[in-house]
Design a protein around this motif. Structure first.
Motif, PDB file in Angstrom:
ATOM      1  N   SER A 263    -122.494  26.025  -4.283  1.00 12.24           N
ATOM      2  CA  SER A 263    -121.772  25.423  -5.407  1.00 12.24           C
ATOM      3  C   SER A 263    -121.609  23.928  -5.188  1.00 12.24           C
ATOM      4  CB  SER A 263    -120.402  26.080  -5.579  1.00 12.24           C
ATOM      5  OG  SER A 263    -119.610  25.904  -4.416  1.00 12.24           O
ATOM      6  N   LEU A 264    -121.386  23.223  -6.285  1.00 18.42           N
ATOM      7  CA  LEU A 264    -121.167  21.778  -6.276  1.00 18.42           C
ATOM      8  C   LEU A 264    -119.806  21.517  -6.895  1.00 18.42           C
ATOM      9  CD1 LEU A 264    -122.309  18.927  -5.701  1.00 18.42           C
ATOM     10  CD2 LEU A 264    -123.262  18.947  -8.010  1.00 18.42           C
ATOM     11  N   LEU A 265    -118.860  20.985  -6.100  1.00 18.51           N
ATOM     12  CA  LEU A 265    -117.491  20.782  -6.526  1.00 18.51           C
ATOM     13  C   LEU A 265    -117.175  19.297  -6.593  1.00 18.51           C
ATOM     14  CD1 LEU A 265    -117.582  23.687  -5.120  1.00 18.51           C
ATOM     15  CD2 LEU A 265    -115.134  23.442  -4.882  1.00 18.51           C
ATOM     16  N   LEU A 266    -116.390  18.917  -7.580  1.00 16.14           N
ATOM     17  CA  LEU A 266    -115.988  17.528  -7.771  1.00 16.14           C
ATOM     18  C   LEU A 266    -114.472  17.462  -7.745  1.00 16.14           C
ATOM     19  CD1 LEU A 266    -116.580  14.552  -8.475  1.00 16.14           C
ATOM     20  CD2 LEU A 266    -116.570  15.215 -10.892  1.00 16.14           C
ATOM     21  N   LEU A 267    -113.918  16.660  -6.843  1.00 13.96           N
ATOM     22  CA  LEU A 267    -112.474  16.470  -6.707  1.00 13.96           C
ATOM     23  C   LEU A 267    -112.125  15.054  -7.121  1.00 13.96           C
ATOM     24  CD1 LEU A 267    -109.652  17.384  -5.735  1.00 13.96           C
ATOM     25  CD2 LEU A 267    -110.301  16.605  -3.443  1.00 13.96           C
ATOM     26  N   GLY A 268    -111.290  14.912  -8.162  1.00 16.75           N
ATOM     27  CA  GLY A 268    -110.894  13.608  -8.660  1.00 16.75           C
ATOM     28  C   GLY A 268    -109.401  13.398  -8.552  1.00 16.75           C
TER      29      GLY A 268
ATOM     30  N   LYS B 198    -128.294  23.943  -4.674  1.00 17.20           N
ATOM     31  CA  LYS B 198    -128.901  25.148  -5.232  1.00 17.20           C
ATOM     32  C   LYS B 198    -130.106  25.608  -4.419  1.00 17.20           C
ATOM     33  CE  LYS B 198    -125.896  24.945  -8.447  1.00 17.20           C
ATOM     34  NZ  LYS B 198    -124.698  25.821  -8.341  1.00 17.20           N
ATOM     35  N   GLN B 199    -130.838  24.676  -3.816  1.00 17.70           N
ATOM     36  CA  GLN B 199    -132.016  25.044  -3.055  1.00 17.70           C
ATOM     37  C   GLN B 199    -131.673  25.623  -1.686  1.00 17.70           C
ATOM     38  OE1 GLN B 199    -135.310  25.016  -3.924  1.00 17.70           O
ATOM     39  NE2 GLN B 199    -134.677  24.515  -6.009  1.00 17.70           N
ATOM     40  N   THR B 200    -130.624  25.111  -1.058  1.00 16.39           N
ATOM     41  CA  THR B 200    -130.303  25.514   0.316  1.00 16.39           C
ATOM     42  C   THR B 200    -129.143  26.498   0.393  1.00 16.39           C
ATOM     43  OG1 THR B 200    -128.806  23.622   0.605  1.00 16.39           O
ATOM     44  CG2 THR B 200    -131.128  23.311   1.186  1.00 16.39           C
ATOM     45  N   GLY B 201    -128.322  26.601  -0.670  1.00 18.50           N
ATOM     46  CA  GLY B 201    -127.147  27.460  -0.620  1.00 18.50           C
ATOM     47  C   GLY B 201    -125.977  26.854   0.119  1.00 18.50           C
TER      48      GLY B 201
ATOM     49  N   MET C   8    -121.809  14.192 -15.704  1.00 14.34           N
ATOM     50  CA  MET C   8    -121.558  14.549 -14.305  1.00 14.34           C
ATOM     51  C   MET C   8    -120.657  15.782 -14.220  1.00 14.34           C
ATOM     52  SD  MET C   8    -119.952  12.253 -11.208  1.00 14.34           S
ATOM     53  CE  MET C   8    -118.404  12.021 -12.047  1.00 14.34           C
ATOM     54  N   GLU C   9    -119.677  15.884 -15.126  1.00 17.04           N
ATOM     55  CA  GLU C   9    -118.803  17.052 -15.135  1.00 17.04           C
ATOM     56  C   GLU C   9    -119.561  18.302 -15.574  1.00 17.04           C
ATOM     57  OE1 GLU C   9    -115.052  16.414 -17.037  1.00 17.04           O
ATOM     58  OE2 GLU C   9    -115.082  14.280 -16.631  1.00 17.04           O
ATOM     59  N   HIS C  10    -120.619  18.123 -16.370  1.00 22.42           N
ATOM     60  CA  HIS C  10    -121.424  19.279 -16.778  1.00 22.42           C
ATOM     61  C   HIS C  10    -122.360  19.734 -15.657  1.00 22.42           C
ATOM     62  CE1 HIS C  10    -119.996  19.196 -20.876  1.00 22.42           C
ATOM     63  NE2 HIS C  10    -120.303  17.920 -20.976  1.00 22.42           N
ATOM     64  N   ILE C  11    -122.743  18.812 -14.774  1.00 24.72           N
ATOM     65  CA  ILE C  11    -123.662  19.166 -13.690  1.00 24.72           C
ATOM     66  C   ILE C  11    -122.963  20.004 -12.632  1.00 24.72           C
ATOM     67  CG2 ILE C  11    -125.057  18.215 -11.812  1.00 24.72           C
ATOM     68  CD1 ILE C  11    -125.731  15.858 -13.598  1.00 24.72           C
ATOM     69  N   VAL C  12    -121.741  19.624 -12.267  1.00 24.22           N
ATOM     70  CA  VAL C  12    -121.047  20.289 -11.163  1.00 24.22           C
ATOM     71  C   VAL C  12    -120.548  21.658 -11.616  1.00 24.22           C
ATOM     72  CG1 VAL C  12    -120.380  18.087 -10.152  1.00 24.22           C
ATOM     73  CG2 VAL C  12    -118.833  19.220 -11.756  1.00 24.22           C
ATOM     74  N   ASP C  13    -120.251  22.498 -10.634  1.00 24.17           N
ATOM     75  CA  ASP C  13    -119.766  23.852 -10.919  1.00 24.17           C
ATOM     76  C   ASP C  13    -118.262  23.900 -11.118  1.00 24.17           C
ATOM     77  OD1 ASP C  13    -122.333  25.156 -10.662  1.00 24.17           O
ATOM     78  OD2 ASP C  13    -122.173  24.805  -8.511  1.00 24.17           O
ATOM     79  N   ALA C  14    -117.533  22.999 -10.487  1.00 19.08           N
ATOM     80  CA  ALA C  14    -116.072  22.989 -10.605  1.00 19.08           C
ATOM     81  C   ALA C  14    -115.578  21.556 -10.575  1.00 19.08           C
ATOM     82  CB  ALA C  14    -115.423  23.803  -9.482  1.00 19.08           C
ATOM     83  N   VAL C  15    -114.609  21.269 -11.419  1.00 23.40           N
ATOM     84  CA  VAL C  15    -113.963  19.959 -11.474  1.00 23.40           C
ATOM     85  C   VAL C  15    -112.493  20.165 -11.135  1.00 23.40           C
ATOM     86  CG1 VAL C  15    -113.405  17.950 -12.870  1.00 23.40           C
ATOM     87  CG2 VAL C  15    -115.568  19.142 -13.227  1.00 23.40           C
ATOM     88  N   LEU C  16    -112.063  19.602 -10.015  1.00 21.02           N
ATOM     89  CA  LEU C  16    -110.681  19.721  -9.564  1.00 21.02           C
ATOM     90  C   LEU C  16    -109.984  18.387  -9.728  1.00 21.02           C
ATOM     91  CD1 LEU C  16    -111.290  21.698  -6.238  1.00 21.02           C
ATOM     92  CD2 LEU C  16    -110.999  22.598  -8.548  1.00 21.02           C
TER      93      LEU C  16
END
Length: 479
Positions: free
Chosen positions: A89-94, A227-230, A251-259
């Motif tokens: 997963s790709l998470l974004l913390l703002g 996504k390629q490496t897990g 960018m918010e659409h690319i990531v899996d979670a926005v915190l």
């Protein structure tokens, strides 16, 4: 050779244009376009007969296994994530500058001792990160996890619930994605943390760091790697003046979670919210307290949302609200006074101003209180922002208490919604609210009589007071 092209990007929403525009046609903002140089990649078409890596399948043929989440050993963080970090997963913390984003992720990295982690910083050097890590665990306390968890000094025995300084945490100060992935290939981490995405650049684009094209391209590269490496990737992002995440919305659409990490510096408490979560609920929140040696979990939010006072004063009522599946008790404070100026003032902190105006109109119409010529101020203690309609009854009782200058007992709580005709409407998950009120030692809880029909009142030690209209609650409180 790929040719470099010049485009104009809106710094608010990321809209791309071949020429400069005064007003963005996407978001409507003025003067937000900036010129950026983009290097076009030389793509090649697939040769006929070349085998594709991806093959379409029927949905019945797709197999999957239950995903095992990576625990962060922080109950509040895991609650917001939905149980832990999902691999790949790709998470974004703002959050605002200095709110504690880097501290939260560094504490998480120090607590995860069973996995190899790589902490990439584009804002701090390795020495600064080491100094912060020593402050978090070298002081003898490690506040990651429950409130009782403490770190270790040299020679101490390791309890089963404590977390020492991780020996599998690698740190590097780098800002170019190409070199970052070289370090990743050498370390082979199981979790990657990048602080922050606004400082990272890619050599494929000539624009400066923090520009729309750089943020978008770097985020896409980290997404491809995850996504390629897990390997899950945690990104830290800045926010703009209006409180939104800096960079394009894409960018918010690319990531899996926005915190979102937010809080009031005057209180010292921090709230972690999920604005987007593909692997869990967005209704959960995590609450932390900023201390000198890091962030401490607050498993019982009512301990700071309810004021501890010796004297009973008018204008205060306790509301039983829900944040996701967690019941919380907040104190609603109100002040009603005669209007000094011709137009009475209406001010609400942490509560919807339009809903307050509606509730005041209901009280004036159904209860006969002349509030149209008085100033009304409302505050949610602790700096919380509440949208749960179940606090309507508490707001109304706090306003009436201040108006008649008769206090409401601090051992009473309220959980009901008010309609325009003055009726007390039922709310969802009332049994959880009653059980939590009983656990915290409240004497009475006021709810809608329509909720009483579906619950067993004999199960609880607290007295349940059912009301159908606001006048009944007023008579029960102030007689």
């Amino acid at each position: 050779m790929a040719k470099a092209k010049t485009y104009y990007f809106c710094q608010e929403c990321g809209y791309q244009s071949s020429s400069w525009l005064g007003r963005c046609p996407e978001c409507g903002k003025f003067g937000t376009f900036a010129e950026e140089v983009v290097k076009a990649e030389s793509g090649k078409r697939r040769v006929e007969g070349e085998k594709l890596q991806s093959v379409p399948k029927r949905i019945q043929e797709v197999s999957y296994s239950e995903t095992v989440r990576i625990p962060t050993h922080c109950g509040e963080f895991d609650r917001v994530l939905g149980g832990g970090i999902v691999p790949g997963s790709l998470l974004l913390l703002g959050g605002e500058p200095g709110i504690g984003k880097s501290t939260l992720l560094l504490q998480t990295a120090l607590a995860v001792t069973d996995r190899k982690l790589l902490y990439v910083s584009g804002e701090e050097s390795e020495q600064q990160i080491k100094m912060r890590a020593d402050r978090l665990v070298g002081s003898g306390e490690c506040v990651v996890g429950s409130t009782e968890q403490q770190g270790l000094k040299s020679g101490q025995v390791l309890p089963t619930t404590h977390y020492p300084l991780s020996t599998e945490l690698y740190v590097v100060s780098e800002t170019v994605t190409q070199r970052i992935f070289e370090h990743v290939d050498a370390v082979k981490p199981e979790l990657l943390i990048v602080d922050s995405i606004q400082t990272i650049t890619t050599e494929d684009i000539d624009s400066p760091a923090g520009s729309v094209s750089q943020i978008r391209q770097c985020t896409a590269e980290f997404q491809h790697y995850a996504k390629q490496t897990g390997v899950p990737v945690l990104l830290i992002g800045h926010i703009t003046k209006d409180g939104t995440l800096a960079g394009p919305k894409v960018m918010e659409h690319i990531v899996d979670a926005v915190l979102q990490f937010e809080g009031d510096r005057n209180y010292g408490y921090r709230i972690l919210r999920a604005l987007k979560n593909r692997f869990g609920s967005t209704a959960e929140i995590g609450i932390f307290e900023m201390q000198g040696n890091g962030l401490r979990e607050v498993p019982n939010p009512s301990e700071f949302l309810l004021s501890q006072r010796d004297e009973t004063l008018s204008g205060a009522a306790v509301a039983a609200t829900l944040e996701g599946a967690r019941p919380m008790f907040i104190e609603v404070q109100s002040l009603v006074s005669s209007a000094v100026y011709g137009t009475p003032q209406r001010n609400a902190n942490g509560f919807d101003m339009r809903r307050l105006s509606m509730l005041l109109a209901v009280l004036e119409k159904r209860c006969g209180f002349k509030l149209g010529a008085k100033d009304v101020f409302l505050n949610i203690a602790g700096g919380m922002k509440v949208n749960d309609p179940a606090i309507d009854l508490a707001v109304a009782c706090a306003v009436l208490s201040s108006n008649v200058d008769i206090p409401v007992s601090p051992r009473y709580c309220f959980a009901a919604e008010l309609g325009l005709s003055g009726e007390v409407r039922p709310v969802s998950r009332v049994e959880q609210r009653i059980a939590e009120a009983d656990r915290l030692g409240f004497e009475k809880i006021f709810i809608s009589k329509y909720n009483v029909r579906s619950i067993d009142t004999k199960r609880y030690g607290i007295e349940i007071v059912p009301v159908s209209v606001i006048e009944e609650a007023f008579r029960a409180l102030f007689a």
